[in-house]
Design an enzyme around this catalytic site. Structure first.
Site, PDB file in Angstrom:
ATOM      1  N   HIS A 127      -0.138   0.784  22.122  1.00 45.03           N
ATOM      2  CA  HIS A 127      -0.709  -0.261  21.194  1.00 45.03           C
ATOM      3  C   HIS A 127      -0.802  -1.500  21.968  1.00 45.03           C
ATOM      4  CE1 HIS A 127      -1.200   2.734  18.206  1.00 45.03           C
ATOM      5  NE2 HIS A 127      -0.022   2.778  17.668  1.00 45.03           N
ATOM      6  N   HIS A 134      -3.529  -0.532  11.708  1.00 43.73           N
ATOM      7  CA  HIS A 134      -2.461   0.392  11.700  1.00 43.73           C
ATOM      8  C   HIS A 134      -1.736   0.612  10.309  1.00 43.73           C
ATOM      9  CE1 HIS A 134       0.562   3.170  12.861  1.00 43.73           C
ATOM     10  NE2 HIS A 134       0.097   3.148  14.263  1.00 43.73           N
ATOM     11  N   GLU A 148      -6.138   5.701  11.787  1.00 43.96           N
ATOM     12  CA  GLU A 148      -6.472   4.496  12.555  1.00 43.96           C
ATOM     13  C   GLU A 148      -7.873   4.872  13.400  1.00 43.96           C
ATOM     14  OE1 GLU A 148      -2.900   4.021  15.188  1.00 43.96           O
ATOM     15  OE2 GLU A 148      -2.062   5.592  14.127  1.00 43.96           O
TER      16      GLU A 148
END
Length: 328
Positions: free
Chosen positions: A91, A161, A293
């Protein structure tokens, strides 16, 4: 750092609360026949989002999901990224976009645009990147529009998210999930894709027909054991703007996620261990919510046959995700 700003967007029967921290969605309140219900997870302390929010509700970047060993090669030049999970980059690295306080660029009653500049070398990524995310609310929907430009070749894979839980309760175990995907990416034990695009047929990952999450997670499968549930990228059938997932709660409240992205990462929240506190004052425990996501393929830079996530000067990164909400 100053306390993040709280922004409220409203439409008939819907309220979205945003934070400048992580450009995060902290509440999404829908008002139906049972009264108002908050259908996303949020953290009690707004300041915690930029300290260690665990990605809850945040915009993730520069690169959503994983890059193997923090090694990135763009046009023959190698870049070493910060690593933050099992020696890989997750991420966006150790200080991703979820930990930044975004600038509010524009706001109206039903929309807000937030922006961020990521300098060349940020977390090891090349190029100075300017990013915007715009939220728009309308009756029964939230639209998220991402945009970005770079001054040097780089990679980019933005995602959102949010964790959804459509009914009050401790888990999403009794929610039903449908994902129109014929294949998914198999994972190594460190949660990086192996490179195999595996058919869902005959596996617990076949969600082409609505499946109760408890039933899917109860099956015996090596990939479920690796991830502690589902934490996998589904290759959504078709192209262009289309449904990537449909989640339905026992109450009949439902969410559809639509996107123009190649796939959707489904994550059933195995990491929640009670150390974070939700807006209701209760600890968030395993499977407190599910993340859906929409994104490009994880670790795509190491797989040239997968859809490219390279962004070049003069190009405009633009992608849209929409959450549609209702009740049967």
């Amino acid at each position: 750092m100053a306390t993040p700003r709280i922004l409220d967007l409203t439409a008939d029967g819907l309220r979205l609360e945003l934070l400048t921290a992580g450009a995060a969605a902290r509440r999404l309140v829908v008002d139906d026949e049972d009264g108002p219900a908050d259908v996303v997870l949020g953290l009690a302390d707004p300041a915690s989002y930029v300290v260690d929010g665990g990605y809850v509700g945040a915009v993730v970047g520069r690169y959503g999901n994983r890059i193997d060993a923090g090694r990135l090669v763009v046009d023959g030049a190698e870049h070493r990224l910060t690593t933050n999970q099992f020696g890989n980059t997750l991420h966006g690295g150790a200080d991703g976009f979820d930990r930044r306080d975004w600038e509010l660029l524009d706001q109206g009653p039903s929309h807000a645009t937030l922006g961020l500049t990521s300098p060349d070398g940020d977390q090891g990524f090349p190029g100075t990147l300017t990013v915007t995310v715009t939220y728009r609310v309308a009756p029964g929907s939230v639209t998220i529009e991402y945009g970005a430009e770079t001054d040097a070749p780089t990679v980019l894979n933005l995602t959102h998210h949010a964790y959804f839980r459509l009914d009050a309760g401790a888990t999403v175990d009794e929610h039903t999930l449908e994902v129109p995907a014929s294949s998914f990416l198999a994972l190594r034990p460190d949660l990086v894709p192996t490179g195999e695009v595996r058919a869902v047929a005959g596996t617990p990952f076949d969600l082409r027909t609505p499946t109760v999450l408890r039933d899917a997670l109860a099956r015996d499968d090596e990939q479920l054991r690796i991830a502690g549930g589902i934490d996998h990228h589904y290759v959504v059938d078709g192209a262009g703007m289309r449904m990537a997932a449909r989640l339905v709660a026992p109450s009949g409240r439902w969410l559809e996620v639509h996107s123009d992205q190649p796939g959707v990462q489904v994550y059933t929240g195995a990491h929640f261990d009670g150390t974070q506190t939700g807006l209701d004052g209760r600890p968030l425990t395993e499977r407190a919510g599910i993340a859906l996501e929409t994104q490009g393929y994880p670790d795509a830079p190491h797989h040239p046959d997968w859809p490219s996530t390279v962004l070049r000067p003069g190009e405009r990164y633009a992608t849209t995700t929409q959450w549609r909400l209702g009740r049967d």
